[in-house]
Design an enzyme around this catalytic site. Sequence first.
Site: not given
Length: 864
Positions: A120, A262, A296, A299
């Site tokens: 990410e 995550e 996390e 998520h």
Amino acid sequence: MQIKPQAKYLKDYQAPSHEVTRLELTFDLHPTKTKVKAKAHYIANCGTTSLVLDGVGLTLLSINVNGQPFEHFECQEQHLQLSNLPNEFELEIETEISPKTNTSLEGLYLSGGAYCTQCEAEGFRKITYFLDRPDVLTIYTVTVIGEQSMPCLLSNGNQVESGQLDDGRHFAKWHDPFKKPSYLFALVAGDFDKLEDMFVTCSGRKVNLVLFVDKGNLAKAPHAMASLKRAMKWDESRFKLEYDLDIYMIVAVDFFNMGAMENKGLNVFNSACVLANQQTATDRDYHTIESIVGHEYFHNWTGNRVTCRDWFQLSLKEGLTVFRDQEFSSDLGSRGLNRIDAVMAMRTHQFAEDAGPMAHPIRPNKVIEMNNFYTVTVYNKGAEVIRMMHTLLGEENFQKGMQLYFERHDGQAVTCDDFVAAMQDASQTNLSQFKLWYEQVGTPTLTVATEFDDISATYTCTFTQKNAQNDPVQSPLHIPFAIELLDKNGHALALKVNGKTTSKIIDVTHPEQSITFEQIPEQPVAVLLEDFSAPVIVNYDYKLSELVHIIAHASSDYARWEATQQAFKLEVLEGVKQYNAHGTISLSCELVDTFNALLCKRQGDLALLAELIRVPSFDTLSSEFECIPVDALNTCIVQFELDIATRLANPLKQTYESCEEKGEMSHKAVSARALKNVCLYYLAMVCDEKILSWIQSQLDCDNMTLKLGALKAVFNAQLPCSEPSMAVFDSQWRHDLLVMDKWFALQATQKSDQAIANIKNLYEHPCFDKSNPNRVRALVGSFARGNAVQFHRLDGQGYRLLGDLLVELNAINPQNASRMLTPFMSWKRYDKARQKLMKEQLERLSKLTDLSGDLYEKVDKALN
Ligand code: TRP
Ligand code: ZN
């Protein structure tokens, strides 16, 4: 800068050209020559014969289409262009990358001796050529081949195969049954210690929980594991959300740009956000770890099962997940204290971002480098927007909205509009005006005027709302405004409008509107924006006596804390006036008396008491000024602290002595330690034998909260034992870098003129490493954010120190460089002399020939 980095706009969104039905990845791991094979099945969405894939810094080895070598391609700087393609095809691409030389900590890199990934937002393109965008979801099967020295070969989902290879190496094959975008892909390879546990879900499925930590760190893993189990349980009970795979893995690594990531079934964490025991971690650290582990985990539904259509929608997952982790912490711990934390982050950091050149809506519409938008605005203000919806709808309707959101969008990549639509439809509430919160920029202000009429026994509040100057929206927002009216005993009066009892939430929707409360027998004290019911600035001329009334009598912890903040604000405004007039700066007797009474009574949560008597930080107080009066503000803070220490020495001592705790982790013991440390911080300034003995015993104990509390106190007061105590700590903890970060951070706050020379010396400390973001943030981040006296020196040395570092970091780790740049973003809020010095550093950066896109975007915005 050779080519000016290009911006992307939300309005230009186009659906992907192809669908990818499956992706098979094979990693042949090698420090400098990792081979990545990517075999994927593509289907064109609208008859196109060309395909443009993202890819950065890759060495292309081969391309096959449907098993045959393929020649219709062009390799560009950041793309691979393919043409003459059939409608449906199997594309096999082989590339080579070098994890060891990848210091950006994005893509595949080496952290210590272990391979790990961070994809990410757009890191997957540093691994292979792909449609690296969140709306391309596919099924991943990953084979990892590595040396025997790396027994753990991990990726997302379930392990389906493993074995030995003829060349002496081994492999593991993983399959993730859930479709996911590339940013959720993860790979880890290394030699770890494992902490294993089990969770039985509400439907009775057994989930294996595995925490991977560096060898020797097993004793620091149980808290994160316990936090994970609490998070899984809480998400089932509050949100009815159950985990979906048979295994959940968390890996702790030392080199990491943020807190954690995550990735589906395989979270990667900054080791600072996992590892804790009583000797090495503070109570704060324990709390942070629990909330990040929760974040996390949450998520998995809000982010992974339902993901973002494009990166402009980042708040769809982050705002919502922050809201969820805040609720998790509040349900398990103190709601009031968690709210105080969240509001402090908003007021101190988010309002500053809103007021600076990087101001953006929670759903940005223009981005150059996506990494620059993992901001307090998208995360924290985004969470406040979700919280406002929760306030407007109530828990029951909000949960119905969540259920509808998952019913409609499980397995999809969607927008913030889709989320609001689900909330709206499930609750039959009109959120059309409310939606402006996704577009507006800057902090709106709400001016409140009140009038008590004793003849009619009414109390009228008039609200005038104003968008921020930099807000393109410039039309009224839907602001849920919570209000409470306290009588002279501090009891909340019933709120009646037009003969009916009303809720304490007022829907402020017009540029100007009033509300009249009836049957108000006496002049009340108004508690405005209770619980920070909206992210706005309230203008209201509180008298100190009213604030003191709230501090002493209100039932809400948050309201009492908020009143102390407002009281300090009044004191600071007066203090700055005195500073400029060469007058005496001191706290009002009324406030000191109030603190005295609080300390003598010691009622309620001791951790709240600790927060009430703490002088707000420079950063918090500076938000009250358009042009920040650096020297006056620094002087006020020092003077206020000294004032409290000298005028309240006795009650502080008595309070210190009354705090009972034996190192246990109960909320009561944690609160007692927090209060002890605040008291000791003040008492160190008026040190005597007894205080010194308290300090010494805290320094010698083996609880990090107490030890560090004492060290901070002696360091701040510059007691003679300060230097030897710092040296002892250094020699005691050199083997533990996370503990040394606390020491680096403390060193950075030194107020004397040696501070900068000292920091430069610490660059040579055996534990320091510029390529590690934790070290850099501990030392230089703490300096730029937490040492206003030395950072804002008028000879510019403080700014130069940060500038020098940014030049270096630009080449090593642009993402970290960009985050470290933040203190310079508000350069226009300082006096002319400081503006000039800060601007010099920004201009110096703008001239770098290898300026990264990350820094370019912020420097450019700051200067233009
Ligand atoms: N999505 C992550 C979270 O909120 C944070 C994240 C985004 C991140 N980009 C990152 C973490 C880059 C590390 C590096 O939890
Ligand atoms: Zn997140």
